[in-house]
Design an enzyme around this catalytic site. Structure first.
Site, PDB file in Angstrom:
ATOM      1  N   GLY A  88       4.145  10.713  11.025  1.00 54.53           N
ATOM      2  CA  GLY A  88       4.732  10.315  12.304  1.00 54.53           C
ATOM      3  C   GLY A  88       5.747   9.190  12.170  1.00 54.53           C
ATOM      4  N   MET A 146      -7.402   9.070   9.730  1.00 53.64           N
ATOM      5  CA  MET A 146      -8.003   9.624   8.504  1.00 53.64           C
ATOM      6  C   MET A 146      -8.844  10.859   8.816  1.00 53.64           C
ATOM      7  SD  MET A 146      -9.035   6.072   6.586  1.00 53.64           S
ATOM      8  CE  MET A 146      -9.339   5.054   8.020  1.00 53.64           C
ATOM      9  N   ASP A 200      -0.935  -1.557  11.399  1.00 51.97           N
ATOM     10  CA  ASP A 200      -1.415  -2.905  11.706  1.00 51.97           C
ATOM     11  C   ASP A 200      -2.530  -3.262  10.720  1.00 51.97           C
ATOM     12  OD1 ASP A 200      -1.663  -5.140  13.914  1.00 51.97           O
ATOM     13  OD2 ASP A 200      -3.694  -4.577  13.301  1.00 51.97           O
ATOM     14  N   ILE A 236      -6.192  -2.612  12.001  1.00 53.86           N
ATOM     15  CA  ILE A 236      -6.659  -1.307  12.487  1.00 53.86           C
ATOM     16  C   ILE A 236      -6.849  -0.410  11.267  1.00 53.86           C
ATOM     17  CG2 ILE A 236      -6.172   0.695  13.964  1.00 53.86           C
ATOM     18  CD1 ILE A 236      -5.634  -1.243  15.983  1.00 53.86           C
ATOM     19  N   THR A 241       0.637   0.059  15.104  1.00 54.97           N
ATOM     20  CA  THR A 241      -0.328   0.969  14.504  1.00 54.97           C
ATOM     21  C   THR A 241       0.124   2.425  14.682  1.00 54.97           C
ATOM     22  OG1 THR A 241      -2.689   1.432  14.324  1.00 54.97           O
ATOM     23  CG2 THR A 241      -1.820   1.154  16.556  1.00 54.97           C
ATOM     24  N   ALA A 242      -0.409   3.301  13.822  1.00 51.53           N
ATOM     25  CA  ALA A 242       0.021   4.703  13.838  1.00 51.53           C
ATOM     26  C   ALA A 242      -0.125   5.327  15.226  1.00 51.53           C
ATOM     27  CB  ALA A 242      -0.770   5.503  12.812  1.00 51.53           C
ATOM     28  N   LYS A 275      -3.036   4.246  -3.581  1.00 52.75           N
ATOM     29  CA  LYS A 275      -3.567   5.367  -4.357  1.00 52.75           C
ATOM     30  C   LYS A 275      -2.456   6.007  -5.181  1.00 52.75           C
ATOM     31  CE  LYS A 275      -7.338   7.228  -2.260  1.00 52.75           C
ATOM     32  NZ  LYS A 275      -7.933   7.925  -1.154  1.00 52.75           N
ATOM     33  N   ASP A 334       0.819  -1.217   0.000  1.00 51.52           N
ATOM     34  CA  ASP A 334       0.000   0.000   0.000  1.00 51.52           C
ATOM     35  C   ASP A 334       0.851   1.265   0.000  1.00 51.52           C
ATOM     36  OD1 ASP A 334      -2.451  -1.200   0.101  1.00 51.52           O
ATOM     37  OD2 ASP A 334      -2.515  -1.269   2.287  1.00 51.52           O
ATOM     38  N   GLY A 347       0.297  -0.644   5.813  1.00 51.14           N
ATOM     39  CA  GLY A 347       0.795   0.340   6.784  1.00 51.14           C
ATOM     40  C   GLY A 347       0.243   0.045   8.176  1.00 51.14           C
TER      41      GLY A 347
HETATM   42  N1  SAH Z   1      -3.555   0.340   9.377  1.00 54.27           N
HETATM   43  C1  SAH Z   1      -2.995   1.627   9.644  1.00 54.27           C
HETATM   44  C2  SAH Z   1      -4.009   2.735   9.473  1.00 54.27           C
HETATM   45  C3  SAH Z   1      -4.481   2.913   8.054  1.00 54.27           C
HETATM   46  S1  SAH Z   1      -5.655   4.209   7.910  1.00 54.27           S
HETATM   47  C4  SAH Z   1      -2.417   1.645  11.069  1.00 54.27           C
HETATM   48  O1  SAH Z   1      -2.618   0.692  11.815  1.00 54.27           O
HETATM   49  O2  SAH Z   1      -1.728   2.605  11.398  1.00 54.27           O
HETATM   50  C5  SAH Z   1      -4.626   5.548   7.398  1.00 54.27           C
HETATM   51  C6  SAH Z   1      -4.539   6.593   8.477  1.00 54.27           C
HETATM   52  O3  SAH Z   1      -3.622   6.190   9.487  1.00 54.27           O
HETATM   53  C7  SAH Z   1      -4.006   7.918   7.994  1.00 54.27           C
HETATM   54  O4  SAH Z   1      -5.009   8.711   7.392  1.00 54.27           O
HETATM   55  C8  SAH Z   1      -3.515   8.532   9.292  1.00 54.27           C
HETATM   56  O5  SAH Z   1      -4.573   9.055  10.036  1.00 54.27           O
HETATM   57  C9  SAH Z   1      -2.978   7.310  10.017  1.00 54.27           C
HETATM   58  N2  SAH Z   1      -1.528   7.143   9.804  1.00 54.27           N
HETATM   59  C10 SAH Z   1      -0.907   6.123   9.227  1.00 54.27           C
HETATM   60  N3  SAH Z   1       0.420   6.297   9.237  1.00 54.27           N
HETATM   61  C11 SAH Z   1       0.655   7.481   9.837  1.00 54.27           C
HETATM   62  C12 SAH Z   1       1.821   8.237  10.167  1.00 54.27           C
HETATM   63  N4  SAH Z   1       3.049   7.790   9.856  1.00 54.27           N
HETATM   64  N5  SAH Z   1       1.667   9.415  10.791  1.00 54.27           N
HETATM   65  C13 SAH Z   1       0.448   9.891  11.115  1.00 54.27           C
HETATM   66  N6  SAH Z   1      -0.689   9.217  10.845  1.00 54.27           N
HETATM   67  C14 SAH Z   1      -0.594   8.026  10.226  1.00 54.27           C
END
Ligand code: SAH
Length: 285
Positions: free
Chosen positions: A231, A202, A121, A124, A149-150, A88, A66, A119
């Site tokens: 982040g 998001m 987890d 999540i 996760t983020a 995307k 992704d 990205g």
């Molecule tokens: N599965 C991912 C989330 C996917 S949804 C997880 O567990 O982290 C995508 C959203 O995750 C983004 O719109 C943002 O809100 C958040 N996100 C993912 N990576 C990020 C990062 N490095 N810094 C800040 N927000 C992040």
């Protein structure tokens, strides 16, 4: 240079348990249907993948990845691995979820070991649940390798603990971005507990709505907020503002996505070196 070289060498030592485990999986795949691993790539910093996730990357026949996956991770795939991007494209739509599901089934049924790299987890806000269900339905073996996760990644990289005995007894991961027709978020429930940390995924394009709804349902406008963009990466930018000022703060700073919105008292504990105060003299209340 291989960032992971020291411990990858250790793991690759002959006869270790992971190697044996892997060899048995590959033998099964070669006997017929392959297998899909839904692997969490972590929040951005390529060092934040798990040891198992890295091991799988190094053994995969195909990696389907992704937009949020750190590109550096793909360098650890063997030369022959096919790498398929399904995120995307700039200005274009992402590959529809049904097409991704069909691709996963097709690759596995051709006897391949497929790593579906996502990205953070996979479970999540990652549609891992949807992919898992489709694969099971098609009779394809699927395993999940969790990722950081983020919320956890950004908490660590900003020094904002998600829970703290003096500030927050629970944490809630939420997305403001809903599928068409999905029921609206229960804003009253989200605003009800000031001793809870809310983390919105998001949420960048919905900041005004989030702020309005939470304040309307009783969360104080001065509730501390941290906006964390990209982040855990070298490009991370993190701003401290409030529920009332967050939409202006993000617009003024032109924060790029991905961005995480952390709301609650724990934000006051942020490392000031890493999280800058914004709009102190203007919209902050
Ligand atoms: N599965 C991912 C989330 C996917 S949804 C997880 O567990 O982290 C995508 C959203 O995750 C983004 O719109 C943002 O809100 C958040 N996100 C993912 N990576 C990020 C990062 N490095 N810094 C800040 N927000 C992040």
């Amino acid at each position: 240079m291989h960032l992971f070289a020291p411990w990858v060498d250790v793991l690759q030592g002959s006869g270790d348990k992971l190697t044996q485990w892997w060899q048995s999986r590959r033998a099964t795949a070669q006997g017929g249907c392959g297998e899909v691993f839904l692997v969490g790539a972590g929040p951005g910093d390529p060092e934040l993948i798990t040891v198992r996730g890295m091991r799988l990357l190094q053994q995969a026949d195909v990696v389907i990845y992704d937009r949020l996956v750190a590109p550096a991770l793909l360098d650890y795939c063997p030369r022959g691995t096919r790498k398929l991007y399904v995120g995307k494209q700039c200005g274009r739509h992402s590959v529809p979820q049904q097409d991704i599901n069909a691709l996963l089934v097709r690759e596995a049924k051709a006897g391949r070991i497929v790593v579906r790299l996502k990205g953070g987890d996979p479970f999540i806000f990652g549609r891992g649940g949807e992919e898992m269900a489709e694969l099971r339905e098609a009779g394809v073996r699927v395993s999940v390798v969790p990722g950081i996760t983020a919320a956890a990644g950004c908490a660590a990289s900003t020094g904002i603990p998600l829970t703290h005995r003096d500030h927050a007894a629970s944490v809630c991961l939420v997305t403001a971005h809903r599928r068409d027709g999905a029921p609206a978020l229960d804003w009253a429930a989200l605003a009800a507990d000031p001793h809870r940390t809310l983390v919105c995924y998001m949420g960048l394009s919905e900041l005004a709505e989030i702020s309005q709804q939470l304040t309307r349902h009783g969360l104080p406008p001065e509730t501390p907020v941290a906006l964390v963009s990209e982040g855990t990466t070298a490009r991370q930018r993190a701003l401290r503002c409030t529920l009332a000022s967050m939409a202006d703060a993000a617009a003024q700073a032109q924060l790029p996505s991905p961005c995480l919105v952390m709301i609650g008292d724990v934000v006051t504990l942020a490392d000031p070196e890493r999280v800058k105060h914004r709009l102190e003299a203007t919209a902050d209340v």
